[in-house]
Write a protein that holds these residues in place. Structure first.
Motif, PDB file in Angstrom:
ATOM      1  N   ALA A 145     -42.830 -38.358   2.585  1.00  0.00           N
ATOM      2  CA  ALA A 145     -42.698 -37.015   3.149  1.00  0.00           C
ATOM      3  C   ALA A 145     -43.973 -36.559   3.849  1.00  0.00           C
ATOM      4  O   ALA A 145     -43.943 -35.663   4.687  1.00  0.00           O
ATOM      5  N   SER A 146     -45.104 -37.151   3.504  1.00  0.00           N
ATOM      6  CA  SER A 146     -46.371 -36.697   4.064  1.00  0.00           C
ATOM      7  C   SER A 146     -46.595 -37.169   5.500  1.00  0.00           C
ATOM      8  O   SER A 146     -47.523 -36.723   6.156  1.00  0.00           O
ATOM      9  N   LEU A 147     -45.768 -38.094   5.975  1.00  0.00           N
ATOM     10  CA  LEU A 147     -45.926 -38.613   7.325  1.00  0.00           C
ATOM     11  C   LEU A 147     -44.953 -37.909   8.264  1.00  0.00           C
ATOM     12  O   LEU A 147     -43.770 -37.778   7.967  1.00  0.00           O
ATOM     13  N   SER A 148     -45.468 -37.472   9.410  1.00  0.00           N
ATOM     14  CA  SER A 148     -44.637 -36.769  10.379  1.00  0.00           C
ATOM     15  C   SER A 148     -43.969 -37.775  11.302  1.00  0.00           C
ATOM     16  O   SER A 148     -44.588 -38.306  12.217  1.00  0.00           O
ATOM     17  N   ILE A 149     -42.703 -38.071  11.046  1.00  0.00           N
ATOM     18  CA  ILE A 149     -41.946 -39.006  11.871  1.00  0.00           C
ATOM     19  C   ILE A 149     -40.608 -38.373  12.217  1.00  0.00           C
ATOM     20  O   ILE A 149     -40.126 -37.465  11.531  1.00  0.00           O
ATOM     21  N   ASP A 150     -39.995 -38.859  13.290  1.00  0.00           N
ATOM     22  CA  ASP A 150     -38.729 -38.327  13.765  1.00  0.00           C
ATOM     23  C   ASP A 150     -37.622 -38.618  12.752  1.00  0.00           C
ATOM     24  O   ASP A 150     -37.687 -39.586  11.990  1.00  0.00           O
ATOM     25  N   ALA A 151     -36.593 -37.770  12.777  1.00  0.00           N
ATOM     26  CA  ALA A 151     -35.488 -37.925  11.821  1.00  0.00           C
ATOM     27  C   ALA A 151     -34.732 -39.230  12.030  1.00  0.00           C
ATOM     28  O   ALA A 151     -34.117 -39.757  11.091  1.00  0.00           O
ATOM     29  N   ASN A 152     -34.754 -39.762  13.245  1.00  0.00           N
ATOM     30  CA  ASN A 152     -34.036 -41.006  13.539  1.00  0.00           C
ATOM     31  C   ASN A 152     -34.912 -42.240  13.389  1.00  0.00           C
ATOM     32  O   ASN A 152     -34.479 -43.341  13.734  1.00  0.00           O
ATOM     33  N   ASN A 153     -36.123 -42.066  12.891  1.00  0.00           N
ATOM     34  CA  ASN A 153     -37.016 -43.197  12.737  1.00  0.00           C
ATOM     35  C   ASN A 153     -36.448 -44.174  11.704  1.00  0.00           C
ATOM     36  O   ASN A 153     -35.979 -43.757  10.641  1.00  0.00           O
ATOM     37  N   PRO A 154     -36.455 -45.477  11.992  1.00  0.00           N
ATOM     38  CA  PRO A 154     -35.898 -46.458  11.042  1.00  0.00           C
ATOM     39  C   PRO A 154     -36.628 -46.502   9.712  1.00  0.00           C
ATOM     40  O   PRO A 154     -36.106 -47.041   8.741  1.00  0.00           O
ATOM     41  N   LEU A 155     -37.844 -45.929   9.632  1.00  0.00           N
ATOM     42  CA  LEU A 155     -38.600 -45.937   8.383  1.00  0.00           C
ATOM     43  C   LEU A 155     -37.863 -45.199   7.274  1.00  0.00           C
ATOM     44  O   LEU A 155     -38.054 -45.495   6.091  1.00  0.00           O
ATOM     45  N   HIS A 156     -36.994 -44.258   7.642  1.00  0.00           N
ATOM     46  CA  HIS A 156     -36.265 -43.491   6.631  1.00  0.00           C
ATOM     47  C   HIS A 156     -35.309 -44.368   5.832  1.00  0.00           C
ATOM     48  O   HIS A 156     -34.993 -44.050   4.679  1.00  0.00           O
ATOM     49  N   ASN A 157     -34.814 -45.441   6.422  1.00  0.00           N
ATOM     50  CA  ASN A 157     -33.844 -46.298   5.750  1.00  0.00           C
ATOM     51  C   ASN A 157     -34.346 -47.725   5.565  1.00  0.00           C
ATOM     52  O   ASN A 157     -33.561 -48.627   5.333  1.00  0.00           O
ATOM     53  N   MET A 158     -35.646 -47.897   5.630  1.00  0.00           N
ATOM     54  CA  MET A 158     -36.225 -49.236   5.574  1.00  0.00           C
ATOM     55  C   MET A 158     -36.769 -49.513   4.176  1.00  0.00           C
ATOM     56  O   MET A 158     -37.499 -48.697   3.615  1.00  0.00           O
ATOM     57  N   ALA A 159     -36.409 -50.653   3.627  1.00  0.00           N
ATOM     58  CA  ALA A 159     -36.972 -51.067   2.347  1.00  0.00           C
ATOM     59  C   ALA A 159     -38.436 -51.460   2.540  1.00  0.00           C
ATOM     60  O   ALA A 159     -38.850 -51.871   3.628  1.00  0.00           O
ATOM     61  N   THR A 160     -39.227 -51.332   1.480  1.00  0.00           N
ATOM     62  CA  THR A 160     -40.659 -51.612   1.596  1.00  0.00           C
ATOM     63  C   THR A 160     -40.938 -53.066   1.953  1.00  0.00           C
ATOM     64  O   THR A 160     -41.872 -53.361   2.706  1.00  0.00           O
TER      65      THR A 160
END
Length: 725
Positions: A211-226
């Protein structure tokens, strides 16, 4: 047995650091004092402890639970580096403990060996211990003090190897706490990367979205496994450095430390802290502003690729395999979708078309020119005409000169054109609708009485095409003023049909277009037998036709030829000429001589009729050109009965063969040679041979077996069948 002085592990403290602090607290002199308590075999890297027996003994010695001790090893990071479905297999795959552990094959890739150290001098100065994340190759900075980790001794410039008991460089003896550090506090990208990685190693295998990183809502990082994140950061950096080393994300102004470009193409095990940090920072900037930076990068790579080196899409597919990379491949296809109208992505179109065939691809289907031609049932040459006229939506051809430039065609535009073509008529269908021959249809188009959609006289294409509406509009315009009158008693010598009128007026050079113009103008009285649109219902009174004929004859005095002169021109015998007259193929004109009986009067022939006959009934040489064979072969086929001749040596003793040009062209059109069938079907010789052996295509049996010819209808039927397979 247990230790007298017990300690509590610090957050993130490693097993080596904990055991060293216990040694100092309990005044042991031996650096590896715990070896005397543990059964063999004892692992060389105590941070990778595996046996449950070792955990139980250490727990008894230190008073720390086995689970808490396991948290001091590198196994605490296993959930962040493995997919969730693979974790269950790791629990029982190694050792007899009850916690997931690293595969030995993966430790060398992600974990430093026990002989290589990486430290934060400020952390060691305050806590006098070592921390587990320092052993991870991707961790390059300290989250607590916001400085870079050190993996090289500043004194001896060797890879850092620390004497644990003294906290000094094993090679030169310089104390670790005195090592200089590089701050990242003034470099936002490095701070964000540090936050990203330190949060990820504790996130486990679930999708990671700090949550601390400002990224777009459609950024793949939201659904990416570590585990996907770690692989993408390093493997993606390697790929981009090999294909686009001058990318702005690798610019020194955006990196904490200037990138040393010598020796860039090395593995993660060979890279030092500074290089790893720079590469991960660059990939984080690419991921942070996704997809704009990604599309910019693809533009740069595509602009430098050509047909001989167009490998980037293949490299993406090779290096990033599996369902966890669908987001990456979908993003590449989305880029291609918005760039297909430009020539920059021309070298990648083949890969784009292959990727579209994979399951779960939701992008408009693209077809090759051959596939589009098969779906439309036309040749590739005619397809190019539709492309040039804008009937089909295609990708843009390359800007440079290519030996064989090609395009991909949107399947939806092919479908729309196919539906439009169903309302179109071919030349044969138009002739049947009009009730005339194909040659006469072409003549009507040339005279402007019929509008064609396409054809040699319209747009230069080899195939004629007519709309049903154009046929009906033309017939309506021709016949709307023709009165309806019931046919008296069928066609007789006094009542003539269209064919007889055409033959009569053709003697003075009046062809069908001119005849219909006379009908439309009302110059030639014409009637319709019924209220039906079509030329077959027209009829004329013979007197009106002969009156019109005499009017034209009086206006123009034709050149008359005797019977002998006609025989010389046609190279035929008098008996053949009599046969032509009896079948009304040539119409003589009787010379008015009152002194002789009517049946004894001399007959002459209009030179124009003879010329018209010669054009319609052609010689062997002209027939050979139409059939694309030799004149000798034409004569042999005529003698064998394969070709129907009007006259000839084997028929009536004439010197030459003559053939009906229309019938001959139709005969040739309905047949395809083996080579023509190959081009029409777009297959190889071996494939067509196999289809013939399998009975899918049967050669015609009237060619004496010397050549394989096929019926056009059979080939078209097979093409449609093979297209739908």
């Amino acid at each position: 047995m247990h230790l007298i002085n017990r300690l509590t592990p610090l957050p993130y403290e490693s097993m080596v650091g904990l055991l060293e602090r216990l040694r100092r607290a309990n005044h042991y002199e031996e650096p590896y004092w715990y070896h005397g308590f543990l059964p063999k075999p004892i692992p060389h890297n105590i941070n990778a402890l595996r046996l449950a027996t070792h955990y139980r003994i250490l727990a008894e010695l230190t008073g720390i639970s086995p689970e808490r001790l396991a948290a001091c090893t590198i196994h605490r990071f296993v959930p962040a580096f493995y997919p969730e479905e693979e974790l269950a297999t790791l629990v029982h795959e190694y050792g007899d403990s009850n916690i997931p552990m690293w595969k030995w094959s993966d430790t060398g890739r992600w974990i430093h060996s026990s002989s290589v150290h990486k430290v934060c001098p400020l952390c060691y100065s305050t806590d006098q211990t070592f921390f587990a994340p320092w052993q991870l190759r991707l961790i390059t900075s300290c989250q607590k003090h916001q400085v870079m980790l050190v993996d090289t001794c500043p004194s001896c410039q060797n890879s850092l190897c620390i004497t644990i008991s003294s906290g000094t460089c094993a090679r030169c003896g310089k104390p670790v706490h005195s090592f200089p550090t590089t701050s990242i506090s003034n470099h936002p990208a490095s701070l964000q990367l540090t936050n990203l990685l330190w949060s990820a190693i504790e996130c486990g295998s679930k999708p990671y979205s700090p949550a601390s990183l400002s990224i777009d809502a459609n950024n793949p990082l939201h659904n990416m496994a570590t585990c996907t994140l770690f692989t993408f950061l390093w493997r993606g950096a390697q790929l981009l450095l090999s294909r686009d080393p001058n990318n702005p994300i690798f610019n020194d102004s955006t990196l904490l430390i200037p990138l040393v470009r010598e020796g860039l193409y090395i593995t993660l095990q060979q890279a030092n802290v500074n290089l790893i940090h720079n590469m991960l920072t660059a990939m984080w900037q690419l991921l942070q502003y996704w997809p704009e930076t990604w599309h910019m990068t693809l533009d740069r790579i595509a602009a430098t690729e050509d047909d001989g080196y167009a490998r980037f899409p293949r490299m993406l597919q090779t290096k990033f395999r599996g369902g966890e990379w669908d987001w990456l491949h979908q993003s590449w296809m989305a880029y291609m979708q918005v760039r297909t109208d430009t020539d920059i992505v021309y070298p990648w179109l083949r890969y784009y078309r292959i990727a579209q065939r994979l399951p779960d691809r939701q992008f408009p289907e693209l077809l090759s020119q051959r596939e589009a031609a098969r779906r439309l049932g036309i040749s590739e040459q005619n397809l190019k005409t539709h492309i040039a006229s804008g009937d089909l939506r295609t990708t843009r051809p390359p800007a440079q000169n290519h030996k064989r430039p090609w395009r991909l065609i949107e399947a939806e535009s092919v479908k729309q054109l196919g539906l439009a073509r169903k309302t179109q008529l071919s030349l044969t269908e138009a002739a049947n609708s009009y009730g005339v021959s194909k040659e006469q249809i072409v003549a009507l188009v040339a005279a402007g009485l019929l509008q064609a959609t396409s054809g040699p006289l319209v747009d230069g294409t080899s195939t004629w095409c007519f709309s049903t509406k154009a046929i009906m509009d033309s017939l309506t315009a021709l016949l709307e003023n023709v009165p309806i009158r019931t046919l008296p008693s069928g066609f007789t010598n006094e009542i003539w049909d269209l064919l007889r009128v055409q033959r009569t007026l053709s003697t003075i050079g009046i062809r069908l277009p001119h005849l219909l113009a006379l009908v439309q103008e009302g110059t030639l009285p014409t009637y319709r037998a019924e209220n039906t649109i079509g030329l077959h219902v027209l009829w004329w009174e013979s007197l009106a036709v002969l009156t019109t004929l005499s009017q034209f004859v009086q206006a123009e005095q034709p050149v008359m030829l005797s019977a002998n002169m006609v025989c010389e021109r046609l190279e035929c015998k008098p008996t053949t000429l009599k046969h032509l007259v009896s079948t009304r193929l040539l119409m003589p004109i009787q010379v008015q001589d009152p002194t002789k009986p009517k049946d004894k009067r001399r007959q002459v022939y209009d030179e124009r009729d003879v010329i018209s006959f010669q054009k319609r009934y052609i010689t062997t040489d002209i027939a050979a050109k139409i059939l694309r064979i030799t004149p000798i072969t034409v004569q042999n086929w005529a003698r064998a009965g394969r070709l129907t001749a009007l006259m000839g040596p084997s028929i009536d003793g004439s010197h030459i063969y003559r053939f009906d040009k229309t019938m001959l062209a139709e005969w040739r059109y309905q047949r395809l040679t083996f080579g023509e069938a190959l081009k029409f079907l777009g297959v190889s010789k071996a494939t067509l041979d196999r289809w013939v052996k399998q009975g899918k295509l049967i050669p015609l049996n009237d060619m004496d077996g010397k050549q394989r010819w096929f019926g056009r209808e059979d080939v078209v039927r097979l093409q449609r069948f093979s297209t739908h397979l």
